[in-house]
Every structure is written in C-alpha cells, then in structure tokens.
Design a protein around this motif. Sequence first.
Motif, mmCIF file in Angstrom:
data_model
loop_
_atom_site.group_PDB
_atom_site.id
_atom_site.type_symbol
_atom_site.label_atom_id
_atom_site.label_comp_id
_atom_site.label_asym_id
_atom_site.label_seq_id
_atom_site.Cartn_x
_atom_site.Cartn_y
_atom_site.Cartn_z
ATOM 1 N N GLU A 102 0.941 -1.078 0.062
ATOM 2 C CA GLU A 102 -0.133 -0.033 0.121
ATOM 3 C C GLU A 102 0.825 1.408 0.041
ATOM 4 O O GLU A 102 1.885 1.298 0.662
ATOM 5 C CB GLU A 102 -0.721 -0.033 1.395
ATOM 6 C CG GLU A 102 -1.851 1.103 1.233
ATOM 7 C CD GLU A 102 -2.937 0.992 2.399
ATOM 8 O OE1 GLU A 102 -3.134 2.058 2.945
ATOM 9 O OE2 GLU A 102 -3.287 -0.171 2.729
ATOM 10 N N ILE A 103 0.648 2.261 -1.071
ATOM 11 C CA ILE A 103 1.297 3.526 -1.053
ATOM 12 C C ILE A 103 0.230 4.643 -0.967
ATOM 13 O O ILE A 103 -0.532 4.666 -1.544
ATOM 14 C CB ILE A 103 2.121 3.614 -2.370
ATOM 15 C CG1 ILE A 103 3.156 2.332 -2.263
ATOM 16 C CG2 ILE A 103 2.693 4.782 -2.345
ATOM 17 C CD1 ILE A 103 3.655 2.049 -4.027
ATOM 18 N N ASN A 104 0.605 5.586 0.006
ATOM 19 C CA ASN A 104 -0.018 6.581 0.240
ATOM 20 C C ASN A 104 0.828 7.879 0.072
ATOM 21 O O ASN A 104 1.937 7.794 0.492
ATOM 22 C CB ASN A 104 -0.811 6.716 1.672
ATOM 23 C CG ASN A 104 -1.536 5.601 1.922
ATOM 24 O OD1 ASN A 104 -2.150 5.010 1.090
ATOM 25 N ND2 ASN A 104 -1.888 5.450 3.221
ATOM 26 N N THR A 105 0.373 8.733 -0.614
ATOM 27 C CA THR A 105 0.953 10.267 -0.892
ATOM 28 C C THR A 105 0.109 11.226 -0.159
ATOM 29 O O THR A 105 -0.967 11.174 -0.738
ATOM 30 C CB THR A 105 1.440 10.115 -2.213
ATOM 31 O OG1 THR A 105 0.515 10.549 -3.253
ATOM 32 C CG2 THR A 105 2.572 9.358 -2.609
ATOM 33 N N ILE A 106 0.774 12.240 0.436
ATOM 34 C CA ILE A 106 -0.248 13.403 0.698
ATOM 35 C C ILE A 106 0.529 14.697 -0.091
ATOM 36 O O ILE A 106 1.783 14.703 0.110
ATOM 37 C CB ILE A 106 0.009 13.517 2.380
ATOM 38 C CG1 ILE A 106 -0.440 12.278 3.252
ATOM 39 C CG2 ILE A 106 -0.737 14.826 2.707
ATOM 40 C CD1 ILE A 106 -1.833 11.949 2.691
ATOM 41 N N GLY A 107 -0.109 15.232 -0.874
ATOM 42 C CA GLY A 107 0.114 16.232 -1.720
ATOM 43 C C GLY A 107 -0.102 17.734 -1.176
ATOM 44 O O GLY A 107 -0.440 17.782 0.128
ATOM 45 N N SER A 108 0.439 18.782 -1.710
ATOM 46 C CA SER A 108 0.077 20.030 -1.229
ATOM 47 C C SER A 108 -0.304 21.301 -2.288
ATOM 48 O O SER A 108 0.377 20.614 -3.388
ATOM 49 C CB SER A 108 1.530 20.763 -0.601
ATOM 50 O OG SER A 108 1.257 22.007 -0.385
ATOM 51 N N HIS A 128 -6.413 -15.545 8.059
ATOM 52 C CA HIS A 128 -7.080 -14.350 9.021
ATOM 53 C C HIS A 128 -6.094 -13.463 9.898
ATOM 54 O O HIS A 128 -6.467 -12.493 10.173
ATOM 55 C CB HIS A 128 -8.049 -15.154 10.005
ATOM 56 C CG HIS A 128 -7.423 -15.951 10.884
ATOM 57 N ND1 HIS A 128 -7.077 -17.266 10.604
ATOM 58 C CD2 HIS A 128 -7.224 -15.699 12.088
ATOM 59 C CE1 HIS A 128 -6.451 -17.627 11.666
ATOM 60 N NE2 HIS A 128 -6.619 -16.817 12.582
ATOM 61 N N VAL A 129 -4.731 -13.880 9.737
ATOM 62 C CA VAL A 129 -3.807 -13.255 10.278
ATOM 63 C C VAL A 129 -3.071 -12.173 9.516
ATOM 64 O O VAL A 129 -2.450 -12.602 8.677
ATOM 65 C CB VAL A 129 -2.865 -14.236 11.160
ATOM 66 C CG1 VAL A 129 -1.749 -13.554 12.039
ATOM 67 C CG2 VAL A 129 -3.508 -15.268 12.099
ATOM 68 N N THR A 130 -3.104 -10.803 9.856
ATOM 69 C CA THR A 130 -2.244 -9.988 8.981
ATOM 70 C C THR A 130 -1.102 -9.409 9.974
ATOM 71 O O THR A 130 -1.139 -9.221 11.054
ATOM 72 C CB THR A 130 -3.230 -8.712 8.891
ATOM 73 O OG1 THR A 130 -4.437 -9.236 8.222
ATOM 74 C CG2 THR A 130 -2.673 -7.786 8.044
ATOM 75 N N MET A 131 -0.067 -9.415 9.243
ATOM 76 C CA MET A 131 1.138 -8.968 9.636
ATOM 77 C C MET A 131 1.953 -8.176 8.849
ATOM 78 O O MET A 131 1.756 -8.230 7.644
ATOM 79 C CB MET A 131 2.161 -10.390 9.862
ATOM 80 C CG MET A 131 1.759 -11.429 10.395
ATOM 81 S SD MET A 131 2.591 -12.845 10.627
ATOM 82 C CE MET A 131 4.189 -12.254 11.086
ATOM 83 N N GLN A 132 2.312 -7.091 9.443
ATOM 84 C CA GLN A 132 3.200 -5.981 8.568
ATOM 85 C C GLN A 132 4.604 -6.393 8.549
ATOM 86 O O GLN A 132 5.072 -6.622 9.541
ATOM 87 C CB GLN A 132 2.795 -4.638 9.634
ATOM 88 C CG GLN A 132 3.739 -3.607 8.830
ATOM 89 C CD GLN A 132 3.740 -2.060 9.373
ATOM 90 O OE1 GLN A 132 3.186 -1.982 10.307
ATOM 91 N NE2 GLN A 132 3.969 -1.024 8.477
ATOM 92 N N VAL A 133 4.942 -6.514 7.254
ATOM 93 C CA VAL A 133 6.347 -7.066 7.086
ATOM 94 C C VAL A 133 7.211 -5.636 7.108
ATOM 95 O O VAL A 133 8.357 -5.985 7.478
ATOM 96 C CB VAL A 133 6.251 -7.620 5.578
ATOM 97 C CG1 VAL A 133 7.714 -8.069 5.279
ATOM 98 C CG2 VAL A 133 5.246 -8.866 5.767
ATOM 99 N N PHE A 134 6.742 -4.655 6.335
ATOM 100 C CA PHE A 134 7.726 -3.530 6.166
ATOM 101 C C PHE A 134 6.970 -2.319 6.160
ATOM 102 O O PHE A 134 5.795 -2.293 5.623
ATOM 103 C CB PHE A 134 8.492 -3.609 5.149
ATOM 104 C CG PHE A 134 9.430 -2.286 4.709
ATOM 105 C CD1 PHE A 134 10.559 -2.321 5.362
ATOM 106 C CD2 PHE A 134 8.865 -1.645 3.664
ATOM 107 C CE1 PHE A 134 11.224 -1.199 4.822
ATOM 108 C CE2 PHE A 134 9.926 -0.595 3.177
ATOM 109 C CZ PHE A 134 11.088 -0.142 3.893
ATOM 110 N N GLY A 135 7.497 -1.266 6.830
ATOM 111 C CA GLY A 135 6.672 -0.039 6.806
ATOM 112 C C GLY A 135 7.645 0.967 6.742
ATOM 113 O O GLY A 135 8.563 1.058 7.364
ATOM 114 N N MET A 136 7.173 2.196 6.118
ATOM 115 C CA MET A 136 8.002 3.332 5.817
ATOM 116 C C MET A 136 7.248 4.636 5.640
ATOM 117 O O MET A 136 6.285 4.553 4.880
ATOM 118 C CB MET A 136 9.007 3.174 4.679
ATOM 119 C CG MET A 136 9.919 4.230 4.050
ATOM 120 S SD MET A 136 10.896 4.015 2.995
ATOM 121 C CE MET A 136 9.864 3.691 1.412
#
Length: 176
Positions: A102-108, A128-136
């Motif tokens: 998932e990629i989120n960008t916040i602009g201006s 059913h088990v969700t695990m976050q592998v990597f986040g930045m």
Amino acid sequence: VRIAAFDVLMKGTQTTTTFNKIITYMIYETDYEVFNYVYTAFEKFATQCNEPCGLVLHKYAKYFIKYWKQHMWQKPKYTFGVSKTFSNSFTQEKFGYSGSVEINTIGSHKATTPLSIMVDVRSQRYHHVTMQVFGMYIRMEGVAEKVVDKIKEFVFSGKFEFEKLKELLFTNMNIR
C-alpha cells in the motif's frame, strides 16, 4: 488533518450511514487534495480485498463508488504530487496466504512534490492473520524547493560547474 481523520475512520467499523455521509461531502468537496485521496481510497477499497476484516469495507466501497462516479464534478488525478492512495495485492487461496503493498502520498497545493509518502507491506497468513512486514514513512516537505535552488545556484553563478553537479548526484545522492 481531514485525510488523517478519514484514514482513522476507515480503520474502524463502517456503516452505510458513514459511507453515505462521506460520499455526500465529497460530491461538493472543494479541496482537491482531500477529494483525490478519498476517491482513490474508495477505488482501492472497491478493487482490492485480501484482508478478512476488510470485507464490509470492500462491499460498501464497491456499492457507493458507482453512485459517486455519476455525481462528481471533478475528476481524480494520478500524477506524482497529488494526494492519493494505491494498493496492489495477491491472494493464494490454496495455501491460505496473501500479501499487499500500500502506498499513500499526501500532496500540497503549494508544491509539485508530495509532502509525505507512506509505504506499507503486509502479509496475511492462515486465512485471517495480518502481519506488517515492512513500513516506511518519509516526510519530504521542501525537497522540491531545495532541488530548484541547487539547480539555480549551478546555472546562474556565472559558469556551470559540472564537477559540483557530479559530486552532488553521484556522491551525495548515490545515483548510479
């Protein structure tokens, strides 16, 4: 602030009333950044469904986005600096796992580059088990202005200095 509030609202329990109010406000939304982010989030929710907890969100988004498309007066954009969210996922039903990026960008309104970028890589196991592998999360406010200032400094200093440009690009920024 409204984009963050929307994200928090979508993490909770959704009802048709909540979706109806969001759609009603978004039809007349004048802030393009908020409109674009919420619309692309609805597209993401309607097309991507690999989390077991997101089935209700998927169903509601799929239902409401078709009515939103009929009544919107501005069109979403998918360019670089605009607020938006995007998700890509895969599912392997046979073995009971899936994954998503998932990629989120916040602009201006004031800059061509995004203010922040968030990348989230998740995996779902055992159906059913969700695990976050990597986040930045990267805050990029002011990057575009600094790049333009550096280019102006190189170009308008009377002579173009290629050695400084090489040092900046290949040494400082590690571009190969």
